[in-house]
Write a protein that holds these residues in place. Structure first.
Motif, mmCIF file in Angstrom:
data_model
loop_
_atom_site.group_PDB
_atom_site.id
_atom_site.type_symbol
_atom_site.label_atom_id
_atom_site.label_comp_id
_atom_site.label_asym_id
_atom_site.label_seq_id
_atom_site.Cartn_x
_atom_site.Cartn_y
_atom_site.Cartn_z
ATOM 1 N N PHE A 1 -6.669 6.878 -0.234
ATOM 2 C CA PHE A 1 -7.434 5.932 0.571
ATOM 3 C C PHE A 1 -6.935 5.920 2.009
ATOM 4 N N ASP A 2 -7.765 5.357 2.868
ATOM 5 C CA ASP A 2 -7.403 5.088 4.254
ATOM 6 C C ASP A 2 -6.827 3.676 4.317
ATOM 7 N N GLU A 3 -5.615 3.528 4.805
ATOM 8 C CA GLU A 3 -4.929 2.244 4.746
ATOM 9 C C GLU A 3 -5.698 1.141 5.477
ATOM 10 N N ASP A 4 -6.179 1.416 6.669
ATOM 11 C CA ASP A 4 -6.850 0.369 7.435
ATOM 12 C C ASP A 4 -8.147 -0.087 6.767
ATOM 13 N N GLU A 5 -8.862 0.860 6.142
ATOM 14 C CA GLU A 5 -10.076 0.476 5.418
ATOM 15 C C GLU A 5 -9.741 -0.438 4.244
ATOM 16 N N VAL A 6 -8.671 -0.127 3.544
ATOM 17 C CA VAL A 6 -8.277 -0.942 2.397
ATOM 18 C C VAL A 6 -7.846 -2.334 2.857
ATOM 19 N N SER B 1 -8.904 -3.971 5.353
ATOM 20 C CA SER B 1 -10.122 -4.704 5.669
ATOM 21 C C SER B 1 -10.804 -5.211 4.403
ATOM 22 N N MET B 2 -10.855 -4.377 3.360
ATOM 23 C CA MET B 2 -11.485 -4.789 2.101
ATOM 24 C C MET B 2 -10.728 -5.935 1.445
ATOM 25 N N VAL B 3 -9.401 -5.841 1.447
ATOM 26 C CA VAL B 3 -8.611 -6.909 0.839
ATOM 27 C C VAL B 3 -8.723 -8.184 1.666
ATOM 28 N N ALA B 4 -8.804 -8.054 2.980
ATOM 29 C CA ALA B 4 -8.977 -9.234 3.839
ATOM 30 C C ALA B 4 -10.263 -9.967 3.503
ATOM 31 N N GLU B 5 -11.329 -9.235 3.116
ATOM 32 C CA GLU B 5 -12.619 -9.847 2.794
ATOM 33 C C GLU B 5 -12.667 -10.426 1.391
ATOM 34 N N THR B 6 -11.678 -10.123 0.569
ATOM 35 C CA THR B 6 -11.674 -10.624 -0.813
ATOM 36 C C THR B 6 -10.468 -11.545 -1.025
ATOM 37 N N PHE B 7 -9.353 -11.005 -1.424
ATOM 38 C CA PHE B 7 -8.181 -11.841 -1.678
ATOM 39 C C PHE B 7 -7.693 -12.537 -0.413
ATOM 40 N N GLY B 8 -7.759 -11.857 0.723
ATOM 41 C CA GLY B 8 -7.315 -12.471 1.966
ATOM 42 C C GLY B 8 -8.197 -13.615 2.422
ATOM 43 N N ALA B 9 -9.422 -13.693 1.913
ATOM 44 C CA ALA B 9 -10.362 -14.748 2.309
ATOM 45 C C ALA B 9 -10.236 -15.997 1.443
ATOM 46 N N LEU B 10 -9.422 -15.968 0.414
ATOM 47 C CA LEU B 10 -9.290 -17.112 -0.484
ATOM 48 C C LEU B 10 -8.525 -18.239 0.200
ATOM 49 N N LYS C 1 -14.202 -1.441 -2.968
ATOM 50 C CA LYS C 1 -14.604 -2.772 -2.516
ATOM 51 C C LYS C 1 -15.179 -3.579 -3.670
ATOM 52 N N LEU C 2 -16.015 -2.959 -4.489
ATOM 53 C CA LEU C 2 -16.585 -3.658 -5.645
ATOM 54 C C LEU C 2 -15.492 -4.050 -6.634
ATOM 55 N N LEU D 1 0.823 -1.202 0.000
ATOM 56 C CA LEU D 1 0.000 0.000 0.000
ATOM 57 C C LEU D 1 0.861 1.258 0.000
ATOM 58 N N LYS D 2 0.417 2.249 -0.770
ATOM 59 C CA LYS D 2 1.012 3.574 -0.699
ATOM 60 C C LYS D 2 -0.100 4.596 -0.869
#
Length: 973
Positions: free
Chosen positions: A739-744, A746-755, A645-646, A563-564
């Motif tokens: 973007f806000d790093e922590d929000e991002v 969380s979003m990645v955790a629910e998508t790629f991180g959940a695989l 997120k989408l 992230l940057k």
């Protein structure tokens, strides 16, 4: 001031195959709330007088922040302060003169004069202008350029730093061009060969098709006799006296606009413009001849134009009188309604094009003016060979259906959603618009086209008009804009004439226009099916790099996230994902293993076709892409915080459930035969095809395979090759922007991180797949092309090495720049032989010990021996003598400026963030690059020339015209 003549493609709607349009104009389900924060205050606009810009009829005024002015001699200027990218600027000078202003004996003179601007003036000796700019960090071509059209000539300087000294130099050079050119007979003679070379290089099958199309569509018009490139006779007959007469007559203050956009104090810029140009003597502004005449009653004619390299294309067109409409709120309302209707019609045609067996390869409608001499409506259809009748019938039916029955509520709603998102995104990004954005706005005003207002005001006007965007109003606007194309001009271009010739074409069109058509059916829209990928992934590592502050995260399943957060572009986020595999999955036995990877998104998802996705995602700033790179599969997109997120869900869906739908290959299959038919029809194409095979000793991974091998490909084979990598291959996700790093996270955790768990590291592929051969066959290789009989090309190619040694890689890159400077001087300025000398150093990052250094030129077929002698003279001089400090500085400074400006854009940051975990050395490589380049000496480059550029080690390619009907065959000596 001259009448404003400016070409617009007002509603050019040639269809593409992208899932969604660019961010600023996306088709694309329901939009989230947009944060329209108040932008930082800017100075009020000053100097605005619509009469100065031929915009007295506009109902709008420019937004704050502009400075306008007009000197006593009639010259005008526009200034805009802007800091994106920070501490850079763009300087332009546009003269309202072009090829339309030429007399019969002057054809090509406007373009010739443009070339002479770089060949000496009162205060800048011949050959010194480009060198002066290179010393200041402007690369010729990239930062220093010019262009000539029918009605305008523009000079362009991109300043790598917003420094007063650099601005002084830029304005001085613009003034030199405007009033101080010397245009000596010797310089004219030297430049003649360059211009004739440019004309020769551009004289391709595509150019000749364009010329025939213009002459058929606009017979007898002035524009068809004034192509900017000119004629051989007038160019060969050009004299210094004749060129100077054209320049003195046409380059006058009243027809000149200077534009400066960048990180400067406007008051300072204005004072410098006035000081530099105020004493330019006023002169009469000659009237620019009309581009026409164009007869609105010209119809019912048919043209058939054949060339073995052309795609089968049928164009229907009709003309109407040109109407110069004022820039009013009502006119913008009508344009908005027409845009909605045209986009809705585009979507219908696009659906048909995306079928498994599409009726056409490409289709487009357009309505716009021809150099303000006529309004022209066109329907253009490209088909596979022999498929013209089905394609034309289908396109005419949908065109007529749209104008007869209109559009459904759902079709209109989809387009309104996309446009609303476009306006919202522009408003959210208003405070961080780039210099290029403002440059476009400035020239809309300078050319008397329209007054561009601020994005927030544009959004407000759109919302006020949105209730009026009904199917009834859209249909009325479409009918007013688009002629029905009855009894049109018909133009057929292709490889072979249609069966039945012109009569068959006319009969098909007449029959199509008499058919009864049913109204469109209203199809429903599904909900996006990919919102739950399982429990959110756990972060097991969270660090931040000390050098650039890149946050690096690893999830428990092995997915890496980099992230940057930046403030370079408000409301913009760039995403890139890398998955292990890519071209490393190819082999000599299966060289086309990943050939279809770039079409994966065309196959849609398991739950949605690609076309359904476009409707589902309408109004959202998301897109889908997938492709094969050297050792990874890559996806990329630019989105907004509200749609991030989408976007992540969409990318995760392509990884977990790609559709592999056969309709995704329909347009590609239709184009195969046509693609292969074009190979070798120009010197560049023939060289590309022949040289790859020869240099690799016909390694099938790097040589074109027979068309039958491509026809045999399908998605089932692709799935077998890449399925394991999509499920298990190491993955690295990079996100840069607002973007806000922590929000991002969380979003990645629910998508790629959940695989499910994946491989933790990218595979080394440390085997034969890392080997790319370079032929041992030195000496001459002849390649033939199917283009014009006077066109030829010569290339010398040497093997070098890969890019693992940073010092060596930078030195080879700088050596290429030095050779390019020397070769340009030798070929263009001393010998006047070629328009496009080429020098390149390419070092592989994935193939061990592989790299190439090449140099060459496109020349007249009679100049091959002389050109080779010039190439070798440059090389042998470098072997014998180190380049002088001035040449070294001119080669090095643009590189240093580019490195300094790299991190002023999100794309620059992405080049470092993308592989920050799997390839962290790339960051250190960048951070140390400037010092490496500064430390390279002329002796270092001479040593490299001795090591790598020995004439006997070169592979020589000569690309010459065919002597018989042999296509793009190759032979070696």
């Amino acid at each position: 001031m001259k009448s404003r003549i400016f070409t617009r493609a007002a509603l050019s709607l040639f269809l593409t195959t992208a899932l969604a349009a660019p961010l600023a104009a996306q088709d694309g389900a329901e939009a989230g709330q947009v944060d329209l924060a108040e932008p930082a205050p800017v100075a009020a606009t000053s100097g605005w007088d619509p009469a100065d810009w031929d915009l007295e009829d506009s109902e709008f005024s420019p937004e704050d922040g502009w400075t306008f002015g007009k000197l006593d001699n009639g010259m005008r200027y526009i200034i805009r302060r802007n800091d994106r990218p920070e501490n850079t600027a763009l300087v332009r000078m546009e003269i309202a003169t072009g090829s339309l202003d030429e007399r019969d004996e002057e054809r090509g003179f406007a373009h010739y004069v443009e070339h002479m601007a770089f060949n000496g003036s009162t205060n800048v000796p011949e050959g010194e202008m480009v060198k002066l700019l290179e010393r200041l960090g402007l690369a010729f071509g990239a930062d220093t350029n010019a262009s000539t059209g029918f009605d305008r000539t523009q000079y362009k300087l991109n300043l790598p730093k917003a420094e007063e000294e650099l601005l002084d130099t830029a304005l001085t050079l613009m003034r030199e061009t405007a009033s101080e050119l010397t245009i000596t007979e010797e310089a004219v003679e030297r430049e003649r060969g360059v211009i004739l070379s440019e004309r020769r290089v551009r004289n391709s099958f595509g150019f000749k098709d364009l010329v025939d199309g213009l002459e058929f569509s606009y017979p007898g018009s002035h524009a068809t006799q004034r192509l900017p490139i000119g004629t051989i006779e007038t160019l060969e007959g050009a004299t210094a006296q004749g060129l100077r007469a054209f320049w003195e007559r046409e380059y006058v203050p009243a027809d000149t606009v200077v534009v400066v956009v960048g990180d400067f104090d406007p008051a300072m810029v204005e004072s410098k413009i006035r000081a530099r140009f105020a004493d330019w003597q006023a002169a009469p502004s000659p009237d620019q001849p009309e581009a026409g005449p164009v007869d609105p009653e010209y119809r019912g004619q048919t043209d058939i134009y054949l060339d073995p390299a052309l795609t089968e294309t049928i164009t229907l067109s009709r003309h109407a009188p040109y109407m110069d409409k004022p820039d009013t709120a009502e006119e913008r309302r009508e344009n908005l309604l027409t845009t909605v209707g045209a986009r809705a019609l585009q979507r219908r045609l696009q659906r048909l094009q995306r079928s498994e067996n599409p009726p056409f390869r490409g289709v487009g409608i357009s309505s716009g003016d021809f150099l303000k001499s006529a309004e022209t409506v066109q329907l253009r259809v490209s088909t596979e060979e022999g498929g013209w009748k089905l394609g034309l019938d289908t396109a005419i039916d949908e065109f007529r259906r749209g104008l007869m029955h209109g559009f459904t509520e759902a079709e209109i709603a989809e387009q309104v959603a996309g446009l609303r998102t476009s306006y919202e995104n522009a408003a959210a990004n208003a405070a961080t618009r780039t210099n290029s954005n403002f440059l476009g706005d400035a020239f809309d005003i300078a050319r008397g086209e329209s007054v561009t207002t601020d994005p927030q005001a544009s959004l407000a006007r759109f919302e006020a008009l949105a209730p009026d965007i009904t199917p009834e109003n859209v249909l009325a606007a479409m009918r007013a804009k688009f002629l029905l194309l009855e009894n049109p001009l018909i133009r057929f271009s292709g490889k072979t004439a249609p069966d039945g010739g012109a009569d068959a074409l006319r009969s098909t069109v007449n029959t199509a226009f008499s058919r009864e058509l049913a109204p469109p059916e209203d199809a429903g829209t599904a909900e996006f099916a990919y919102t739950d990928f399982g429990p959110a992934g756990e972060v097991v590592s969270d660090e931040r790099t000390e050098d650039l502050g890149i946050r690096t995260i690893r999830f428990a399943n092995g997915v890496m996230l980099n992230l940057k957060s930046t403030d370079l572009q408000d409301d913009r986020i760039t995403i890139r994902t890398y998955i292990d595999g890519g071209d490393m999955l190819r082999s000599a036995e299966n060289p086309l293993a990943v050939e279809l990877a770039g079409l994966l998104s065309s196959g849609g998802l398991g739950q949605h076709s690609r076309d359904e996705l476009q409707s589902i995602l309408a109004g959202r700033s998301v897109s889908g892409s997938f492709g094969s790179a050297g050792e990874t599969f890559v996806s990329g997109a630019t989105t907004t915080p509200r749609d991030l997120k989408l976007q992540l869900q969409l990318f995760a869906a392509y990884v977990t459930d790609p559709g592999y739908r056969p309709e995704g290959l329909g347009p590609w299959r239709k184009g195969l035969d046509d693609f292969f038919a074009r190979l070798g029809k120009t010197p560049n194409s023939a060289y590309g095809e022949g040289s790859r095979a020869i240099l690799s000793d016909n390694d099938p991974r790097f040589a074109r395979q027979p068309v039958e091998a491509y026809r045999a490909l399908d998605f089932d084979q692709l799935e077998k090759v890449i399925g394991d990598r999509l499920s298990n291959g190491a993955m690295e996700v990079a996100i840069v922007g607002d973007f806000d790093e922590d929000e991002v996270i969380s979003m990645v955790a629910e998508t790629f991180g959940a695989l499910p768990a994946r491989e933790a590291a990218f595979q080394p592929y440390d085997d034969a797949r890392r080997i790319r051969p370079f032929t041992a066959q030195r000496g001459l290789h002849m390649i033939t092309h199917g283009g014009e009989p006077d066109q030829a090309m010569i290339r010398l190619v040497w093997p070098t090495t890969d890019d693992s040694d940073w010092e060596l890689s930078s030195s080879l890159s700088l050596l290429a720049r030095v050779v390019r400077l020397k070769l340009t001087e030798k070929l263009r300025e001393e010998l006047g032989q070629t328009y496009s000398p080429s020098v390149n150093s390419s070092q592989a990052s994935i193939y061990r010990d592989y790299g190439v250094f090449s140099m060459g030129a496109s020349v007249d077929v009679t100049q091959l021996d002389a050109t080779k002698a010039a190439l070798l003279e440059v090389v042998q001089d470098l072997i014998a003598n180190a380049p002088d400090e001035d040449t070294l500085q001119r080669a090095r400074q643009p590189v240093l400026e580019s490195l300094e400006n790299r991190l002023k854009t999100n794309s620059g940051w992405m080049s470092l963030v993308d592989r920050a975990q799997s390839d962290p050395d790339d960051i250190r490589r960048f951070l140390t690059a400037s010092d490496r380049y500064k430390n390279i000496t002329g002796k270092d480059l001479q040593a490299l020339a001795v090591r790598y550029l020995q004439p006997t080690d070169a592979v020589e390619f000569r690309v010459v015209p065919e002597t018989g009907d042999k296509g793009a065959a190759t032979e070696s000596e």
